[in-house]
Design a protein around this motif. Structure first.
Motif, PDB file in Angstrom:
ATOM      1  N   ILE A 187      28.886  12.478  25.848  1.00 17.57           N
ATOM      2  CA  ILE A 187      27.654  13.194  25.494  1.00 17.57           C
ATOM      3  C   ILE A 187      26.602  12.223  24.979  1.00 17.57           C
ATOM      4  N   ILE A 188      26.995  11.314  24.088  1.00 18.05           N
ATOM      5  CA  ILE A 188      26.033  10.366  23.532  1.00 18.05           C
ATOM      6  C   ILE A 188      25.530   9.411  24.611  1.00 18.05           C
ATOM      7  N   ALA A 189      26.419   9.029  25.536  1.00 19.16           N
ATOM      8  CA  ALA A 189      25.990   8.156  26.633  1.00 19.16           C
ATOM      9  C   ALA A 189      24.965   8.849  27.518  1.00 19.16           C
ATOM     10  N   ALA A 190      25.112  10.154  27.710  1.00 17.82           N
ATOM     11  CA  ALA A 190      24.212  10.882  28.605  1.00 17.82           C
ATOM     12  C   ALA A 190      22.944  11.371  27.908  1.00 17.82           C
ATOM     13  N   GLU A 191      23.061  11.798  26.637  1.00 15.77           N
ATOM     14  CA  GLU A 191      21.942  12.457  25.971  1.00 15.77           C
ATOM     15  C   GLU A 191      21.400  11.702  24.769  1.00 15.77           C
ATOM     16  N   GLY A 192      22.085  10.627  24.364  1.00 14.05           N
ATOM     17  CA  GLY A 192      21.640   9.889  23.199  1.00 14.05           C
ATOM     18  C   GLY A 192      22.168  10.493  21.912  1.00 14.05           C
ATOM     19  N   PHE A 193      21.961   9.766  20.807  1.00 10.86           N
ATOM     20  CA  PHE A 193      22.465  10.227  19.512  1.00 10.86           C
ATOM     21  C   PHE A 193      21.447  11.166  18.870  1.00 10.86           C
ATOM     22  N   SER A 194      21.566  12.433  19.271  1.00 13.30           N
ATOM     23  CA  SER A 194      20.705  13.478  18.701  1.00 13.30           C
ATOM     24  C   SER A 194      21.578  14.694  18.439  1.00 13.30           C
ATOM     25  N   PRO A 195      22.355  14.665  17.340  1.00 10.51           N
ATOM     26  CA  PRO A 195      23.333  15.726  17.080  1.00 10.51           C
ATOM     27  C   PRO A 195      22.748  17.124  17.078  1.00 10.51           C
TER      28      PRO A 195
END
Length: 417
Positions: A187-195
């Protein structure tokens, strides 16, 4: 028709080399010890030796970085069979206090290991956050395939030592429980670190829903398979006459159907084994089924380890000293410390606690997770991840494989009840 009588086809050379490596790895240790051979590290080392000696003739074995799909499928099948077998080995689930060390290893040691490896990956390895989280998830679980030497014995053997029980049940369940962190890395690889954008879905879907479905499908599958094997038709049940292949088919059915409804198939097949073992517990079919699944597991593992060995020269081309420090830190410091902390306050003795903490073998499951992740998202640090994971597997099989017999011989006495 080819005029050459000796064509030396690469495919046949590959088959011959794989066979020779497996035989040598199983046979050579017998010259020095009558103990069950620590064949896993030898298969990797001899495979690497074959690749260095005849590099032009091992092209049939694909580079996992370029062609991950075959590696993913074979490693997935090996892990499925191993997880089911681990569940089948447990003769008794009670008393429930036996599970306290297992729960602590899963709930405390594994998250601590993932966190520590991820931090080390960012700080020392220069990985992206997504790559570091994936690395932690890939390397945290105790491998159910290569950890067989520290697990309890076959069904109906009894006298399950607390150390072996803990390592067996941990290995049976932690592969599935590591999957939420694999998804987190994706998820972080695809969307970035935006919890704020994905945290709720990750917790609800990847943690609670998928785990609950995995447990439920495994229990239902075990009850259904037990009904088919032991109950109907009365007087002519399949368990009396059938081979283990029908139960193996049930494992595939359970895993595939669980994945179709978005549950964790790894958890499902482990629970399937635990559930099926509770049905007609004294029936001889349980032992036969265990032996059948173990044979499949050993065959698939041998192929994967030799193949990994042949790939090592390619994978190690990207190694540097930071990889070695991370690998040694995981094996010698992070996993032992996390396990020791997790087991504080339990009734396990200091010596036995040390054995549980140290003998978290890394292996086939790590190959599967990395192949799975690379097939879904392209990671910036993928070459580094493969080099590091391959190094950890090699060091783990070497250090654990050649010392496990000594450690198991020195386990403390226990009350089998």
């Amino acid at each position: 028709m080819d005029d050459a009588f000796f064509s030396f086809d690469d495919y046949h050379i590959t088959l011959a080399l794989v066979g020779a490596v497996v035989i040598l790895s199983r046979w050579l240790p017998r010259l020095f010890s009558d103990r069950e051979p620590a064949a896993a590290p030898l298969m990797i080392l001899f495979g690497a030796g074959a690749a260095l000696l005849v590099p032009d003739h091992l092209q049939m074995l694909p580079d996992p970085r370029e062609v991950p799909r075959p590696w993913e499928l074979v490693s997935e099948l090996a892990v499925i069979v191993a997880l089911f077998g681990a569940g089948m080995r447990i003769d008794s689930l009670r008393p429930w206090r036996r599970w306290i060390p297992t729960v602590r290893m899963l709930a405390i040691a594994m998250p601590l290991t993932i966190l520590a490896v991820a931090l080390l990956g960012v700080w020392l390895g220069g990985l992206t956050l997504a790559g570091a989280i994936l690395l932690g998830a890939v390397l945290a679980p105790t491998d159910p395939v290569l950890a067989a030497d520290v697990q309890v014995g076959p069904p109906q053997e009894g006298a399950e030592h607390p150390v072996r029980f803990t390592l067996t049940t941990e290995a049976a369940l932690n592969d599935g429980l590591a999957f939420p962190f694999v998804y987190l890395g994706l998820i972080i690889a695809a969307e970035g670190f935006s919890p704020g954008a994905w945290a709720l879905q990750w917790v609800g879907l990847d943690i609670f829903y998928r785990i609950a479905v995995g447990v439920g499908m495994g229990w239902l599958g075990g009850r259904a398979l037990g009904f088919v094997l032991f109950m109907v038709p009365k007087g002519s049940v399949l368990a009396d006459t059938g081979s283990g292949v029908i139960a193996f088919a049930g494992v595939l059915l359970c895993y595939g159907s669980t994945e179709l409804v978005e549950g964790y198939g790894f958890i499902a097949v482990a629970v399937l084994g635990l559930t099926l073992r509770r049905i007609e517990e004294d029936h001889h079919f349980h032992r036969r089924l265990h032996n059948f699944s173990e044979s499949i597991e050993h065959a698939l593992t041998a192929i994967l380890l030799v193949a990994l060995g042949t790939a090592l020269p390619m994978l190690f081309a990207d190694l540097d000293w930071t990889h070695l420090w991370i690998a040694l830190a995981l094996i010698l410091l992070i996993r032992p410390a996390a396990g020791w902390v997790a087991l504080m306050g339990t009734q396990i003795t200091h010596h036995d606690r040390g054995v549980v903490s140290v003998y978290g073998v890394r292996g086939i499951g790590s190959i599967y997770y990395l192949c799975y992740a690379s097939g879904h998202v392209e990671f910036f640090n993928e070459a580094q991840l493969w080099s590091l994971v391959a190094l950890v597997i090699l060091l783990s099989t070497l250090l654990h494989g050649f010392t496990v017999g000594w450690a198991m011989d020195r386990l403390g006495d226990h009350d089998p009840d």
